[in-house]
Design a protein around this motif. Sequence first.
Motif, PDB file in Angstrom:
ATOM      1  N   TRP A  80       0.828  -1.210   0.000  1.00 12.90           N
ATOM      2  CA  TRP A  80       0.000   0.000   0.000  1.00 12.90           C
ATOM      3  C   TRP A  80       0.855   1.249   0.000  1.00 12.90           C
ATOM      4  CZ3 TRP A  80      -4.749  -1.651  -0.810  1.00 12.90           C
ATOM      5  CH2 TRP A  80      -5.036  -2.975  -0.445  1.00 12.90           C
ATOM      6  N   ASP A  81       0.587   2.116  -0.938  1.00 17.51           N
ATOM      7  CA  ASP A  81       1.256   3.406  -1.042  1.00 17.51           C
ATOM      8  C   ASP A  81       0.454   4.347  -0.144  1.00 17.51           C
ATOM      9  OD1 ASP A  81       2.841   5.427  -1.896  1.00 17.51           O
ATOM     10  OD2 ASP A  81       1.924   5.611  -3.885  1.00 17.51           O
ATOM     11  N   ALA A  82       0.713   4.261   1.158  1.00 17.66           N
ATOM     12  CA  ALA A  82      -0.311   4.629   2.123  1.00 17.66           C
ATOM     13  C   ALA A  82      -0.198   6.025   2.744  1.00 17.66           C
ATOM     14  CB  ALA A  82      -0.326   3.585   3.236  1.00 17.66           C
ATOM     15  N   PHE A  83       0.865   6.756   2.423  1.00 22.40           N
ATOM     16  CA  PHE A  83       0.922   8.143   2.878  1.00 22.40           C
ATOM     17  C   PHE A  83       0.275   9.025   1.820  1.00 22.40           C
ATOM     18  CE2 PHE A  83       4.763   7.491   5.817  1.00 22.40           C
ATOM     19  CZ  PHE A  83       4.033   7.778   6.962  1.00 22.40           C
ATOM     20  N   GLY A  84      -0.145  10.211   2.221  1.00 21.02           N
ATOM     21  CA  GLY A  84      -0.677  11.142   1.239  1.00 21.02           C
ATOM     22  C   GLY A  84      -1.800  11.989   1.789  1.00 21.02           C
ATOM     23  N   LEU A  85      -2.140  12.982   1.014  1.00 18.80           N
ATOM     24  CA  LEU A  85      -3.071  14.004   1.486  1.00 18.80           C
ATOM     25  C   LEU A  85      -4.502  13.577   1.780  1.00 18.80           C
ATOM     26  CD1 LEU A  85      -2.273  17.368  -0.229  1.00 18.80           C
ATOM     27  CD2 LEU A  85      -2.583  16.886   2.187  1.00 18.80           C
ATOM     28  N   PRO A  86      -5.108  12.676   0.998  1.00 17.04           N
ATOM     29  CA  PRO A  86      -6.514  12.380   1.283  1.00 17.04           C
ATOM     30  C   PRO A  86      -6.755  11.955   2.734  1.00 17.04           C
ATOM     31  CG  PRO A  86      -5.897  11.467  -0.838  1.00 17.04           C
ATOM     32  CD  PRO A  86      -4.633  11.989  -0.209  1.00 17.04           C
ATOM     33  N   ALA A  87      -5.802  11.241   3.319  1.00 19.35           N
ATOM     34  CA  ALA A  87      -5.966  10.817   4.714  1.00 19.35           C
ATOM     35  C   ALA A  87      -6.017  12.031   5.628  1.00 19.35           C
ATOM     36  CB  ALA A  87      -4.815   9.908   5.121  1.00 19.35           C
ATOM     37  N   GLU A  88      -5.200  13.023   5.308  1.00 19.97           N
ATOM     38  CA  GLU A  88      -5.161  14.219   6.138  1.00 19.97           C
ATOM     39  C   GLU A  88      -6.437  15.049   5.949  1.00 19.97           C
ATOM     40  OE1 GLU A  88      -1.531  17.231   6.889  1.00 19.97           O
ATOM     41  OE2 GLU A  88      -1.086  15.328   5.916  1.00 19.97           O
ATOM     42  N   ASN A  89      -6.918  15.066   4.703  1.00 13.79           N
ATOM     43  CA  ASN A  89      -8.165  15.787   4.467  1.00 13.79           C
ATOM     44  C   ASN A  89      -9.338  15.107   5.174  1.00 13.79           C
ATOM     45  OD1 ASN A  89      -6.852  17.706   2.971  1.00 13.79           O
ATOM     46  ND2 ASN A  89      -7.223  16.676   1.013  1.00 13.79           N
ATOM     47  N   ALA A  90      -9.311  13.765   5.191  1.00  9.85           N
ATOM     48  CA  ALA A  90     -10.368  13.035   5.917  1.00  9.85           C
ATOM     49  C   ALA A  90     -10.314  13.397   7.401  1.00  9.85           C
ATOM     50  CB  ALA A  90     -10.208  11.533   5.730  1.00  9.85           C
ATOM     51  N   ALA A  91      -9.096  13.559   7.907  1.00  9.82           N
ATOM     52  CA  ALA A  91      -8.941  13.925   9.317  1.00  9.82           C
ATOM     53  C   ALA A  91      -9.552  15.300   9.575  1.00  9.82           C
ATOM     54  CB  ALA A  91      -7.466  13.916   9.693  1.00  9.82           C
ATOM     55  N   ILE A  92      -9.313  16.223   8.647  1.00  9.22           N
ATOM     56  CA  ILE A  92      -9.838  17.576   8.810  1.00  9.22           C
ATOM     57  C   ILE A  92     -11.361  17.568   8.677  1.00  9.22           C
ATOM     58  CG2 ILE A  92      -9.889  19.885   7.791  1.00  9.22           C
ATOM     59  CD1 ILE A  92      -6.902  19.241   6.894  1.00  9.22           C
ATOM     60  N   GLU A  93     -11.858  16.832   7.664  1.00  6.55           N
ATOM     61  CA  GLU A  93     -13.299  16.872   7.389  1.00  6.55           C
ATOM     62  C   GLU A  93     -14.111  16.051   8.372  1.00  6.55           C
ATOM     63  OE1 GLU A  93     -13.468  15.696   3.268  1.00  6.55           O
ATOM     64  OE2 GLU A  93     -12.190  17.445   2.775  1.00  6.55           O
ATOM     65  N   ARG A  94     -13.557  14.905   8.800  1.00  4.00           N
ATOM     66  CA  ARG A  94     -14.379  13.993   9.584  1.00  4.00           C
ATOM     67  C   ARG A  94     -13.848  13.693  10.968  1.00  4.00           C
ATOM     68  NH1 ARG A  94     -14.848   9.406   5.337  1.00  4.00           N
ATOM     69  NH2 ARG A  94     -13.632  10.783   3.979  1.00  4.00           N
ATOM     70  N   GLY A  95     -12.743  14.347  11.307  1.00  8.30           N
ATOM     71  CA  GLY A  95     -12.213  14.146  12.658  1.00  8.30           C
ATOM     72  C   GLY A  95     -11.676  12.744  12.904  1.00  8.30           C
ATOM     73  N   ILE A  96     -11.360  12.019  11.833  1.00  8.58           N
ATOM     74  CA  ILE A  96     -10.820  10.670  12.017  1.00  8.58           C
ATOM     75  C   ILE A  96      -9.301  10.732  11.778  1.00  8.58           C
ATOM     76  CG2 ILE A  96     -11.511  10.169   9.626  1.00  8.58           C
ATOM     77  CD1 ILE A  96     -11.763   7.244  10.384  1.00  8.58           C
ATOM     78  N   HIS A  97      -8.534  10.085  12.623  1.00  6.24           N
ATOM     79  CA  HIS A  97      -7.074  10.163  12.500  1.00  6.24           C
ATOM     80  C   HIS A  97      -6.611   9.567  11.168  1.00  6.24           C
ATOM     81  CE1 HIS A  97      -2.800   9.595  13.359  1.00  6.24           C
ATOM     82  NE2 HIS A  97      -2.969  10.537  14.294  1.00  6.24           N
ATOM     83  N   PRO A  98      -5.627  10.192  10.505  1.00  6.78           N
ATOM     84  CA  PRO A  98      -5.175   9.664   9.201  1.00  6.78           C
ATOM     85  C   PRO A  98      -4.782   8.189   9.265  1.00  6.78           C
ATOM     86  CG  PRO A  98      -4.164  11.798   9.619  1.00  6.78           C
ATOM     87  CD  PRO A  98      -4.930  11.441  10.850  1.00  6.78           C
ATOM     88  N   ALA A  99      -4.190   7.770  10.377  1.00  3.63           N
ATOM     89  CA  ALA A  99      -3.766   6.373  10.475  1.00  3.63           C
ATOM     90  C   ALA A  99      -4.985   5.459  10.526  1.00  3.63           C
ATOM     91  CB  ALA A  99      -2.904   6.170  11.714  1.00  3.63           C
ATOM     92  N   ARG A 430       3.370  18.706   5.228  1.00  5.54           N
ATOM     93  CA  ARG A 430       2.199  17.924   5.603  1.00  5.54           C
ATOM     94  C   ARG A 430       2.537  16.981   6.732  1.00  5.54           C
ATOM     95  NH1 ARG A 430      -1.529  20.763   3.241  1.00  5.54           N
ATOM     96  NH2 ARG A 430      -2.790  19.292   4.444  1.00  5.54           N
ATOM     97  N   TYR A 431       1.490  16.507   7.405  1.00  2.00           N
ATOM     98  CA  TYR A 431       1.667  15.549   8.502  1.00  2.00           C
ATOM     99  C   TYR A 431       1.846  14.116   7.986  1.00  2.00           C
ATOM    100  CZ  TYR A 431       0.226  12.359  12.233  1.00  2.00           C
ATOM    101  OH  TYR A 431       0.160  11.321  13.132  1.00  2.00           O
TER     102      TYR A 431
END
Length: 859
Positions: A80-99, A430-431
């Motif tokens: 899995w190429d698992a780092f990247g922005l969508p995870a961080e945006n999900a964290a911002i939008e939905r309060g769920i940790h990127p991990a 980015r984080y």
Amino acid sequence: MESNNYQPSAIESKWQQIWDDGNVDQTDHTSTKPKFYVLSMFPYPSGNLHMGHVRNYVIPDVIARQKRMQGYRVLHPMGWDAFGLPAENAAIERGIHPATWTYQNIAHMRSQLKKLGLSIDWNLELATCSPKYYRWTQWIFLKFYQAGLAYQKDGMVNWDPIDLTVLANEQVDGEGRSWRSGAIVEKKALRQWYFKITDYAEQLLTDLDQLAGWPEKVRLMQANWIGKSIGADLEFPIVGSSEKITVFTTRPDTVYGVSYVVLAPEHPLTAKVTTPDQTAAVDTFITEVKQQSEIDRTAEDKPKRGVATGAMAINPFTGAEVPIWIADYVLYEYGTGAVMGVPAHDVRDFKFAKQYQLPITQVIAPANQEIGEPLTAAYTDSGTMINSSQFDGLDSVAAKTAILDDAEQKSYGRSKIQYRLRDWLISRQRYWGTPIPMIHCPKCGVVPVPEADLPVELPEDIAFTGKGGNPLASLDSWVNVSCPSCGTPAKRETDTMDTFVDSSWYYLRYPDATNNDRIFNTDLTNNWLPVNQYVGGVEHAVLHLLYARFFTKVIRDFGGEDNGKTKFLNFDEPFTQLLTQGMVQSTTYKNTQTGKYIAPGSIVDPNNPRDPDTGDTLEVSFEKMSKSKYNGVDPEDVLAKYGADTARMFILFKAPPEKDLEWDDADIEGQFRFVNRLWKLVTSFTSISTSASGELSKVEKDLRRSIHIAIQAITEDLDGEYQFNTAVSELMKLSNALTDAGCKDSPTYAEGITTLLLLLAPFAPHLAEELWQIIGHTDSVHSQSWPQLDETALVADEITLVIQIMGKTRGTIQVPTSSDRVALETYAKESSIFHKYAEGKEIKKVIIVPGKLVNFIIA
Ligand code: ANZ
Ligand code: ZN
């Protein structure tokens, strides 16, 4: 015997479980079989599998399965190429940790992939966001740093105003937009981390020759991106100053035609040379240029604009004074950021000179030019030197060298090789990325994190506010550390690495993916690499593939564990063969008036599609499946309806792998019917009632021929060319031949059924396995050998004999291949054709062409 209906869902989940429990896809590291490493570009865990993924993973699976049957030990991993922005945006939008978001997506997509029946060794699964993986990404960074290949630099960087981060040049498209957000990229002055890919420019270029197994198009794109130019640096002294302007030119042969010298507006000499009366004009111009993108500045069709600095430079060859200008079309980043203007022989310079009434001096004459005729456009070809002092009369190609030699001798120039390739900017603000393992100490400067302290882990307890900026920078407890070198309070580097760094080396880790002591056991990696077959999207033709090639070469050069006596890696290129698969497209409906896309489900009359809301006519086209165009087909739905085997067969059959595939519901129905016919055909095969007896009958021979034609054709289709579509049609032909065979109780028929299942196994692995068991086997079809071709079976044992009367063809008959002249004449005379046209006539002569024809000359 089992149920007589084909029930894919039951069969598929049953076999997936059995294969999983038996760990049948575990990699064989030890046997003496030849190795075959087949790899697909690993996915970003966005949440759901789409059809493009299905295609990307089914293709390598067919290859892996067939190679195993052909006697190879196969490495077929997934990650899995698992780092990247969508995870961080999900964290911002939905309060769920990127991990959390990422690992949930991975779990879901893994279960979806498993439903496809892929023969992946899941023991080797890796995720780039795991500290177990990124520890080694950081280790590589430290090695780069030690080797002088990772460095910090102030510079104008590409800034994405939507994602609020910098981008590498490769991540900005031809229109100046971000590859990710689509925003028009801005320029910003920042201090950033770079990888020195330019040190490897020449190797990256010349080693393209080793990549005969890559599409020509991709090699060309890489060569263009590297952009090697052979030319010279020439020095133009500035009048009234001790400084010189160094220009880069690929055309030293035109130096007698220089009418001005141009600096990039950003060039440090610009401010120094500008005369007081020109300062205001120059400043205004610089402000204007700053607002233009690089694309606008260099576009062919845009007017070239500039302003004189008021200063003069001296052409070292002629001693003539020429004005110094600044112009938008000269880029500071390329060459020396300064150009000698030769309007007669350069298109852009010609435009510029016309606009600003600068002199145009021709110095190269084409063979057919009339004396004294002025140029109406730049003459950019080679020719005969004119107006060039002692070089007059020389061929301009030879003059290039002669002029350069002269310049070198007189020390005002030297030859130079210039690459378009820039160093790779890897800092991201980015984080959710690999932390750059560096510490900034007020006393020592930049200090690497000691290897023993790796990994530098991402802090988990962190707030995602979406207010912009890097969340890491705001976490004091993480940022503040003591300097590893002197103990002084210091600060961690808060930039994380471009995710393309993570994906630049993952393929090296798979052979030893669970190693926690070393990046990998080099013996294992050297044994498995290079990847024999890599499969992925052509969108990575420059980005990922260039970076991965660069990493392979740098890591190779780290030096081996024998204190660097040997190389760390024993190969130069990571991917021997590359298959770039096409897109999966489907029917798209677009309102011709509003431009809106319409969901196919809402269309009432497919023959006259109209917008259900407005009644406007719709434009129908095939486009890449996407949510925004409402034309996606969910793999889950397809699997639920038809099963994975049909989905696999359809995708492979519908288009050659490198071509775009147009989704079609009717075609998948057709494929499902074929799979059902296979089921019926094989389940109605019971057992053989007769045993093999000497000679085969004609029908048996015909069937055997069909069987071996299928073996030959499918083996060839899979062997490097990967023409899966024609391979599937060969399976259809064999299935038809078996259905129509008139010898269903013969050993040949049994051979046919067995062969069919073996050939089918890579394509429809569950179905083949189930049927293999139904016909009485207790072992797995996937552990059988690939069927062997019997060339003798291919020979038709009858030929078609043409019968002619007086040279005119009257018909044909079938005769045994072995017939000699006498036999051919006898068969011909016994035929109804002969009876009809020559009965009772006197035969004057018989002309026989063995294997072809018999011609009767009659009275
Ligand atoms: C004089 C000349 C005369 C040129 C002529 C061309 C034709 P490539 O092939 O892309 O390397 N050049 C150099 N540096 C530049 C910069 N920073 N910005 C814009 N243009 C630049 O092109 C090299 C040529 O592009 C160089 O050769 C230079 O113009 C221009 F008849 O020098 B030439
Ligand atoms: Zn220190």
